[in-house]
Design a protein around this motif. Structure first.
Motif: not given
Length: 202
Positions: A125, A158-159, A161-164
């Motif tokens: 990540d 946001e992606k 930060a959420t690791k999505n």
């Protein structure tokens, strides 16, 4: 004159005549060839090179069904026969139009797509976050701007930060470029190129 022609041919085909290109070259290529794209589309290309097509093959039966329906229902075809994803370290976008033209059999193409799953070890990540930060810094340093850039950057952040990490092409990209492709690993692509595609470039 001969040297000029050599240089011109190199510039037209550099993205598939070496094992990889730099981040700067990849960014320039994407911005030049897809001026109607958004920041999310730049992100997606580099993401694809690092992660491959795994998220599309969670259900192989559904993936095959969607693949066949896309071939059947598509009426507008666009894009190059093939091009690197991101820096071209791992994967190539291969145009489904090669099937429509009878150059690659559909079953062979889809098998190459399936065989591309897990061809590379997924990056950590933190590695991918660092990669994207470098890419975004290059974009900003070069002064490139995109439609909906502020919202896209917030969405990507946001992606991150959420690791999505997975992301879709923008509507602008899909509306401007009827490029129907699948992500195929470099080894599988080289087989297709040797057996079916030959020296085609576009």
């Amino acid at each position: 004159m001969r040297n000029f022609i050599k240089i011109l041919l190199f510039l037209l085909t550099f993205h598939l005549t070496s094992s990889a290109i730099t981040k700067e070259e990849a960014v320039d290529y994407l911005v030049k060839n897809y001026p109607g794209s958004q920041l999310v589309d730049i992100y997606k290309s580099f993401y694809q090179d690092n992660f491959g097509p795994g998220h599309l093959l969670g259900d192989s039966i559904a993936a095959k069904r969607y693949f066949l329906s896309e071939l059947k229902d598509t009426t507008d075809w666009d894009g190059p026969e093939f091009e690197f994803t991101g820096e071209g370290k791992n994967f190539v976008r291969v145009n489904l139009d090669l099937i429509r033209k009878g150059i690659i059999p559909a079953d062979t193409y889809f098998k190459a797509f399936q065989n591309s799953l897990n061809r590379v070890e997924k990056p950590d990540d933190e590695y991918w976050i660092s990669e994207w930060m470098q890419i975004d810094s290059i974009l900003q340093a070069k002064g490139y701007h995109f439609i909906n850039e502020e919202n896209d950057r917030a969405f990507i952040n946001e992606k991150i930060a959420t690791k999505n990490f997975p992301i879709h092409h923008s509507d602008n990209y899909n509306n401007n470029y009827k490029f129907h492709y699948r992500i195929i690993s470099l080894p599988e692509f080289e087989k297709l190129k040797a057996d079916y595609i030959g020296p085609l470039t576009k």
